[in-house]
Design an enzyme around this catalytic site. Sequence first.
Site, mmCIF file in Angstrom:
data_model
loop_
_atom_site.group_PDB
_atom_site.id
_atom_site.type_symbol
_atom_site.label_atom_id
_atom_site.label_comp_id
_atom_site.label_asym_id
_atom_site.label_seq_id
_atom_site.Cartn_x
_atom_site.Cartn_y
_atom_site.Cartn_z
ATOM 1 N N GLY A 135 74.749 41.060 49.506
ATOM 2 C CA GLY A 135 74.849 41.420 48.090
ATOM 3 C C GLY A 135 73.800 40.729 47.241
ATOM 4 O O GLY A 135 73.182 41.353 46.366
ATOM 5 N N ARG A 176 81.159 34.114 74.214
ATOM 6 C CA ARG A 176 82.242 33.767 73.295
ATOM 7 C C ARG A 176 83.580 34.418 73.632
ATOM 8 O O ARG A 176 84.606 33.740 73.709
ATOM 9 C CB ARG A 176 81.872 34.196 71.870
ATOM 10 C CG ARG A 176 80.859 33.299 71.226
ATOM 11 C CD ARG A 176 80.533 33.776 69.832
ATOM 12 N NE ARG A 176 79.547 32.875 69.234
ATOM 13 C CZ ARG A 176 79.024 33.036 68.033
ATOM 14 N NH1 ARG A 176 79.378 34.057 67.284
ATOM 15 N NH2 ARG A 176 78.154 32.184 67.554
#
Lengths: 252, 639
Positions: free
Chosen positions: B47, B332
């Site tokens: 943003g 992970r």
Amino acid sequence: MNFKLKVWRQKGPNVAGQFVDYEARDIPADASFLEMLDIVNEGLIKRNEDQIAFDSDCREGICGMCSLVINGIAHGPGKAKTSCQLYMRRFKDGDTIWVEPFRAITFPVVRDLCTNRSALDRMIEAGGYITARTGSAPEANSIPIGKVVADLAMEAAACIGCGACVAACPNSSAMLFVSAKVSHLGLLPQGQPERTSRVVSMVRKMDELGFGNCTNHYECEAVCPSEISASFISRLNRDYARAATRQAAVLV
Amino acid sequence: MATTLDAKIPTGPLEEKWQKHKNESKLVSPANKRKLDVIVVGSGLAGGSAAATLGELGYNVRCFCYQDSPRRAHSIAAQGGINAAKNYQNDGDSVYRLFYDTIKGGDFRSREGNVYRLAEVSVNIIDQCVAQGVPFAREYGGLLANRSFGGAQVSRTFYARGQTGQQLLLGAYQALSRQIAAGSVKMYPRTEMLELVVVEGQAKGIITRDLLTGKIQAHAGDTVVLASGGYGNAFYLSTNAKGCNVTAAYRAYKRGAFFANPCYTQIHPTCIPVAGSYQSKLTLMSESLRNDGRVWVPKQKGDKRPPDQIPEAERDYYLERKYPSYGNLAPRDIASRAAKEACDTGRGVGPGGLGVYLDFADAIKRFGEKTIRERYGNLFDMYHNITGENAYKAPMRIYPAVHYTMGGLWVDYNLMSNLPGLHVLGEANFSDHGANRLGASALMQGLADGYFVIPYTLGNYLATQMGKKVSVDRPEFKAAEQETRARIERFLSIRGKRTVADFHRELGLLLWEKCGMARDAAGLKEALQRIPELRQEFWEDVNVLGGGEEFNQALEYAGRVADFLEFAELMCLDALERDESCGGHFRVEYQTEDGEALRNDDDFCHVAAWQYAGPDSRPIRNVEPLIFENVKLAQRSYK
């Protein structure tokens, strides 16, 4: 653990505030200071009392949102940590703990322990950037920067913008904050074209907003969670003097 | 009716798609840009960089964030680094390799076109950030340094100590500050988006609440750009900041934007374990610790002896045992699931049995404590500060925690939602990471979307919107404002017995157990039964004090948790419908003999994009087929 809290309560910016006593009971020693406040707040809600407003977000010491004065010290006891990184095991069972917002004329209280620190944003807007239009950047490795300089710039750039330096300073000076940005950008080759105008505009804005001057108390450095060195203030002063000689017209 | 979605990927060879698309995209003249209003929600990497760049281009930008300053968005907390295909190390990296690693890491559930573009613009990001003054790590000769990271065999990660996210965000924030000073961006800190406004089928504005005064305000614009982050806090405990929420994205979903792959969540293996119910968040410990630490649990169930009294023969180094070639460096998702399995069999350590040891004793013996201190000193200090334990003397305890969400609002190649006028960037969209994100790729995607994609693709929509400005006086705005006010009044009028946090904790625990690291149909069905009950209890028994027209943190929190209570159902539904395992989505029914994720490419090589169908109806599952023209689908193996 149990604690007696004296917490600053203030409904809004334009009303008087006061310390209110609270009991913090059965607090795990491994809880953080903010988690202790969470527990107190849950108890308050259950008794239909308004919770204590305080700011926090990342709760890992990097966002700069938490901002408490604990027992008179910005971010509380201990070196190089934010309020959220303070854990209750540091206190003694039965301690009385004073909790206040950051105090500075430039940081008006919003409610309870929350303040408005947008003055810090205004100083960055005044010149705390390098003008680099998106898309117009040269190849990243085209300008080498020595590791020593890059590391020093990184040390200054590590500032999290929490404002503890201002809260700790008897003059409410923002010199450490401004010096960190002026140094970060002024050390890098990319920051040279605007180096003069940047330091002049940021210092001018700092004065205009009502921040005080530095009189070498070093309180800022002592509470800074990012361990920003006060020597950057010397660099700021040198840069400002340099700007005065190079661009006298700007200072008029 | 379920529809098949078209992502509008340009035709032609992979490496020419983006250039071709840019050449063919519509332009907006400088005179017209001044007349166009762009609303940006969120000020993180996506943003913030979008608002700064669009302001610089001449659009009228308004940018909103809930924090007190745009500099505090949660992108700031990213530690490790940012990937880019610069090949500065001369180790054979290329745009294609970064593209391939990302596709493979995502377990073949992302779009080729988007991911290739991401890899392509990654090099521009580094140039841009260096020009802004981002102090990346450097070699003594002055050139940029790189480190290696999971899921890649080359060193392509740029970093600024352990604070890469902070430095990249400050770069974007400073660029944004320049535009704020120039007047091209108007910033609204401490302002939360509570509703999206749709006018004649197009996203044309938002309703916000000023968190300081409680003022509800309507904002009309020519387009809305959402960059409001991920939904990891649905689990209550995560590594996200306390304020991170799904509200902006979920409100857009309820107004017609499709929500894609909500079941794809990433659980990071090395976090400090939960210590008690008072805990408010989980802290990530850099994955780099697994380079020297050995992961183990006692072989015996319920072994309560301190770790130094458990002899070598009675320890199970389960990662080394199960994955001999990758050992403690297994990816992970695999490492996280293995830790869960060890704890599920009653062999977990520490309070509540939810933890495994990460032991540095061998490494200290081999290299000396000094070397280990140099490598990981700050992490050991952080661990000591939080737990009060000294990891040089006793093994660390770690446990997986929710860290990132790959799912998000559905977008096409232009980053526009199915709802015209709504653009979605960064973690809030779904497009680039498939079912699992590689380390150091989140920062890359946020900045790619904001600096280098949306400035080009926004014109395709805005060029069609000249002279179609809407005003906040329209009934759509009034109605949305009214609904927002009514919702706030409803929260404040319940005055029940339970706190918002209490509901959030219960929801989080439920999701963690039924829709966490491993899911199965039975558990998901239970969750789907329990969530509506919990939601009903919330609306009957929550206690939100204070008023609507004041600074009220309890009210802010209630709104976010209310949305999580609805959104959680969508996550479980998506997890239930996806009858396969892929990346972070592991359905125990679908695994290989060795316990690895078993994809079903015949039936599920697609994006599931959920469509809101009303408060009492089951959402509609739309599908976007994933077409692989360049990459051959393969089974991941880490043995």
